[in-house]
Write a protein that holds these residues in place. Structure first.
Motif, PDB file in Angstrom:
ATOM      1  N   ARG A  22       9.474  -7.993  -3.040  1.00  0.00           N
ATOM      2  CA  ARG A  22       9.555  -7.383  -4.364  1.00  0.00           C
ATOM      3  C   ARG A  22       8.743  -6.086  -4.398  1.00  0.00           C
ATOM      4  O   ARG A  22       9.193  -5.063  -4.909  1.00  0.00           O
ATOM      5  CB  ARG A  22       9.047  -8.366  -5.414  1.00  0.00           C
ATOM      6  N   LYS A  23       7.537  -6.117  -3.835  1.00  0.00           N
ATOM      7  CA  LYS A  23       6.669  -4.935  -3.832  1.00  0.00           C
ATOM      8  C   LYS A  23       7.273  -3.827  -2.982  1.00  0.00           C
ATOM      9  O   LYS A  23       7.200  -2.653  -3.340  1.00  0.00           O
ATOM     10  CB  LYS A  23       5.284  -5.322  -3.317  1.00  0.00           C
ATOM     11  N   VAL A  24       7.905  -4.196  -1.871  1.00  0.00           N
ATOM     12  CA  VAL A  24       8.569  -3.203  -1.019  1.00  0.00           C
ATOM     13  C   VAL A  24       9.688  -2.527  -1.794  1.00  0.00           C
ATOM     14  O   VAL A  24       9.819  -1.304  -1.770  1.00  0.00           O
ATOM     15  CB  VAL A  24       9.102  -3.864   0.280  1.00  0.00           C
ATOM     16  N   LYS A  25      10.470  -3.322  -2.505  1.00  0.00           N
ATOM     17  CA  LYS A  25      11.578  -2.758  -3.277  1.00  0.00           C
ATOM     18  C   LYS A  25      11.062  -1.850  -4.403  1.00  0.00           C
ATOM     19  O   LYS A  25      11.605  -0.774  -4.634  1.00  0.00           O
ATOM     20  CB  LYS A  25      12.443  -3.875  -3.857  1.00  0.00           C
ATOM     21  N   GLN A  26       9.992  -2.263  -5.075  1.00  0.00           N
ATOM     22  CA  GLN A  26       9.430  -1.482  -6.176  1.00  0.00           C
ATOM     23  C   GLN A  26       8.777  -0.186  -5.686  1.00  0.00           C
ATOM     24  O   GLN A  26       8.680   0.783  -6.429  1.00  0.00           O
ATOM     25  CB  GLN A  26       8.360  -2.293  -6.925  1.00  0.00           C
ATOM     26  N   SER A  27       8.321  -0.183  -4.450  1.00  0.00           N
ATOM     27  CA  SER A  27       7.533   0.939  -3.930  1.00  0.00           C
ATOM     28  C   SER A  27       8.230   1.652  -2.780  1.00  0.00           C
ATOM     29  O   SER A  27       7.575   2.133  -1.856  1.00  0.00           O
ATOM     30  CB  SER A  27       6.169   0.421  -3.479  1.00  0.00           C
ATOM     31  N   GLU A  28       9.547   1.721  -2.840  1.00  0.00           N
ATOM     32  CA  GLU A  28      10.319   2.334  -1.751  1.00  0.00           C
ATOM     33  C   GLU A  28       9.856   3.758  -1.446  1.00  0.00           C
ATOM     34  O   GLU A  28       9.780   4.154  -0.288  1.00  0.00           O
ATOM     35  CB  GLU A  28      11.810   2.328  -2.090  1.00  0.00           C
ATOM     36  N   GLU A  29       9.536   4.513  -2.481  1.00  0.00           N
ATOM     37  CA  GLU A  29       9.131   5.906  -2.290  1.00  0.00           C
ATOM     38  C   GLU A  29       7.803   5.998  -1.526  1.00  0.00           C
ATOM     39  O   GLU A  29       7.664   6.783  -0.603  1.00  0.00           O
ATOM     40  CB  GLU A  29       9.011   6.604  -3.638  1.00  0.00           C
ATOM     41  N   LYS A  30       6.838   5.172  -1.905  1.00  0.00           N
ATOM     42  CA  LYS A  30       5.531   5.188  -1.239  1.00  0.00           C
ATOM     43  C   LYS A  30       5.622   4.689   0.198  1.00  0.00           C
ATOM     44  O   LYS A  30       4.868   5.122   1.062  1.00  0.00           O
ATOM     45  CB  LYS A  30       4.532   4.311  -1.993  1.00  0.00           C
ATOM     46  N   LEU A  31       6.528   3.751   0.434  1.00  0.00           N
ATOM     47  CA  LEU A  31       6.649   3.137   1.756  1.00  0.00           C
ATOM     48  C   LEU A  31       7.691   3.800   2.633  1.00  0.00           C
ATOM     49  O   LEU A  31       7.979   3.304   3.722  1.00  0.00           O
ATOM     50  CB  LEU A  31       6.977   1.642   1.596  1.00  0.00           C
ATOM     51  N   PHE A  56      -1.194  -4.423  -3.695  1.00  0.00           N
ATOM     52  CA  PHE A  56      -1.491  -5.775  -4.150  1.00  0.00           C
ATOM     53  C   PHE A  56      -2.890  -5.881  -4.745  1.00  0.00           C
ATOM     54  O   PHE A  56      -3.144  -6.723  -5.587  1.00  0.00           O
ATOM     55  CB  PHE A  56      -1.324  -6.796  -3.016  1.00  0.00           C
ATOM     56  N   ALA A  57      -3.778  -5.015  -4.336  1.00  0.00           N
ATOM     57  CA  ALA A  57      -5.142  -5.046  -4.860  1.00  0.00           C
ATOM     58  C   ALA A  57      -5.210  -4.414  -6.252  1.00  0.00           C
ATOM     59  O   ALA A  57      -6.237  -4.474  -6.903  1.00  0.00           O
ATOM     60  CB  ALA A  57      -6.083  -4.322  -3.905  1.00  0.00           C
ATOM     61  N   LYS A  58      -4.108  -3.783  -6.684  1.00  0.00           N
ATOM     62  CA  LYS A  58      -4.031  -3.115  -7.987  1.00  0.00           C
ATOM     63  C   LYS A  58      -5.166  -2.117  -8.158  1.00  0.00           C
ATOM     64  O   LYS A  58      -5.953  -2.193  -9.094  1.00  0.00           O
ATOM     65  CB  LYS A  58      -4.028  -4.129  -9.121  1.00  0.00           C
TER      66      LYS A  58
END
Length: 79
Positions: A22-31, A56-58
């Motif tokens: 989910r985090k990978v999908k939400q952060s495609e631009e950063k990753l 994840f550490a927010k």
């Protein structure tokens, strides 16, 4: 460039596999450039793992994983 499986990233960060995806999908631009898919297996570069750890550490802007831990230690000492 070292790569690790998404499942290993989840274990390392102490989160579920679904949370990482989910985090990978939400952060495609950063990753961008740190996610590699080969024969149905998704890998993350070591830099990508660091990015995910921060997500994840927010962290607030200007924080790093290291200084966030230092801040938490200082807060505990004050208590």
């Amino acid at each position: 460039m070292e790569q690790v499986k998404i499942s290993q990233v989840a274990k390392t960060l102490g989160v579920s596999l679904n949370s990482v995806y989910r985090k990978v999908k939400q952060s495609e631009e950063k990753l961008n450039g740190h996610i590699i898919k080969e024969t149905g297996v998704t890998y993350v570069t070591t830099e990508g793992v660091d990015i995910l750890r921060g997500l994840f550490a927010k962290l607030t802007p200007g924080e790093t994983v290291v200084n966030k831990a230092d801040t938490a230690t200082v807060c505990l000492r004050e208590i």
